[in-house]
Design an enzyme around this catalytic site. Structure first.
Site, PDB file in Angstrom:
ATOM      1  N   GLY A 191       0.814  -1.216   0.000  1.00 39.39           N
ATOM      2  CA  GLY A 191       0.000   0.000   0.000  1.00 39.39           C
ATOM      3  C   GLY A 191       0.843   1.259   0.000  1.00 39.39           C
ATOM      4  N   GLU A 192       1.917   1.267   0.777  1.00 36.03           N
ATOM      5  CA  GLU A 192       2.805   2.421   0.843  1.00 36.03           C
ATOM      6  C   GLU A 192       3.595   2.579  -0.468  1.00 36.03           C
ATOM      7  OE1 GLU A 192       1.072   1.468   4.224  1.00 36.03           O
ATOM      8  OE2 GLU A 192       2.579   0.094   3.443  1.00 36.03           O
TER       9      GLU A 192
END
EC number: 2.4.99.12
Length: 411
Positions: A59-60
């Protein structure tokens, strides 16, 4: 660095090695970290100019990607090292085109931090959102190497802002600049006298808008959809799938198509989902042997294509918030201007509350509410279109974080 922190880190490192034989995900991380220094030494020389990007997980990475892409274009003569802490990031993006080398981040001990940074010696380091490792950051600071944190989001209950957090908050001051998602995070940083902060917003908005510039066509989805109204359920978990199967089994009709992309694609769980459906269902892995137009449900038992599939959605359901797993990415469907249904556990996701407030997203907690809103969105085309357009407007209103970050870096 805090003596107790280092004791704790070493204890965690030993614990992970003990648990690894019994947990596949932890085993991947432990074995991957064991190879990091060899990979670095074989890929980087003292003459190389480098950049270092670090992300906790997938996600990051997606959050930082629009910034990473621009830096890749600008620093054409630099080697870029991309590190992940979690296997769910590394195992999916270990061939990322924005990096020359992708590695697991070693455990944050003083020895590992010094060895890693001595080899990489990055001209610029970018951390995304969180995963703030004090020994790595303090080593960067000691060597006077530039580092920034982007898309940061802080909460007042974090140790950085507590009376006992003096040692750990020192890591934040290793960043030359911090770009936050919101004013509240800036205020928290100011409260500990950190002033080099800009509220730039969330780079995820820029990331999902870039999806519109890509070719999102999938011929097998075109064939399956067959110009019918299409409901896409992304990153689903069993509790949400139960709502979906109940609705589908009660509304068997080729006039509405359903695409379900489960978060967990283990064969036994995919087969369990398929067996609960009383209508013609096709798996992605079996699509070559089926007439897709005749199916009502298409189950995506693969990864990496969900963002494109959302472009075919008339309505989207995003999983995670009906249980304790955390809401999955709602911005990916929102950018295509579709209304979105989610579960009721979304307190930690401000973008979800914002879209609910605008009227483009709908939160449900039970089968009855799920069925009511889904039927309304199916039956009322004006309501459906207007709701979806509010989500697209929200994305457009929040773009621009990447420009501010690049401006600071003078690119």
């Amino acid at each position: 660095m805090s003596f107790l922190y280092n004791i704790g880190i070493n204890f965690i490192s030993s614990g992970l090695k003990c648990v690894a034989p019994f947990n596949h995900k932890i085993k991947l991380g432990v074995s991957g970290r064991a190879k990091t220094f060899t990979l670095l030494k074989n890929s980087i020389t003292s003459k190389d100019k480098t950049l270092w990007f670090h992300c906790a997980s997938l996600g990051e990475y997606e959050q930082g990607l629009p910034v990473f892409k621009e830096l890749r274009k600008h620093y054409v003569n630099h080697k870029i090292v991309l590190s992940f802490f979690s296997p769910s990031g590394f195992e999916i993006r270990n061939n990322s085109p924005i990096a020359d080398l992708v590695v697991y981040l070693p455990i944050d001990t003083p020895k590992n931090a010094k060895q890693f940074i001595d080899i990489v010696n990055p001209e610029l380091t970018i951390f995304v959102k969180y995963d703030i490792w004090p020994n790595f950051l303090n080593t960067l600071k000691k060597k006077q190497l530039k580092a920034i944190l982007i898309s940061a989001s802080f909460r007042k209950n974090q140790s950085y802002f507590k009376f006992y957090g003096k040692k750990i908050r020192k890591a934040l001051f290793a960043f030359d600049h911090i770009f936050t998602q919101n004013e509240a995070s800036k205020a928290l940083l100011n409260s500990i006298n950190y002033k080099n902060v800009t509220v730039s917003g969330d780079t995820r908005f820029d990331r999902v808008l870039s999806q519109l510039e890509q070719d999102n066509m999938l011929d097998f989805i075109e064939e399956f959809k067959d110009d019918k109204l299409c409901i896409v359920a992304g990153s689903t978990w069993p509790v949400g799938e139960a709502f979906l199967t109940d609705f589908i089994n009660s509304n068997i009709s080729n006039e509405v198509k359903f695409i379900v992309a489960p978060h967990n694609i283990k064969p036994n769980q995919i087969n369990n989902l398929k067996e609960k459906l009383n209508t013609k269902t096709v798996l992605f892995s079996k699509k070559e042997n089926n007439n897709l137009k005749e199916a009502q449900v298409f189950i995506v038992d693969t990864i990496g294509i969900l963002s494109k599939i959302y472009s075919y959605a008339s309505i989207a359901y995003v999983g995670g918030a009906l249980g304790n797993t955390g809401l999955h990415n709602t911005l990916e469907p929102a950018v295509f201007g579709v209304p979105i249904i989610i579960g009721n556990h979304h307190n930690k996701f401000p973008e979800a509350q914002a879209m609910i407030n605008k009227g483009g997203m709908f939160s449900v907690s039970n089968q009855k509410d799920f069925t009511l809103i889904l039927n309304k969105l199916i039956d009322d085309s004006d309501f459906r279109v207007k709701s979806g357009s509010k989500n697209r407007e929200y994305i457009e209103e929040n773009r621009g974080a990447v420009i501010q970050i690049l401006d600071y870096l003078r690119i």
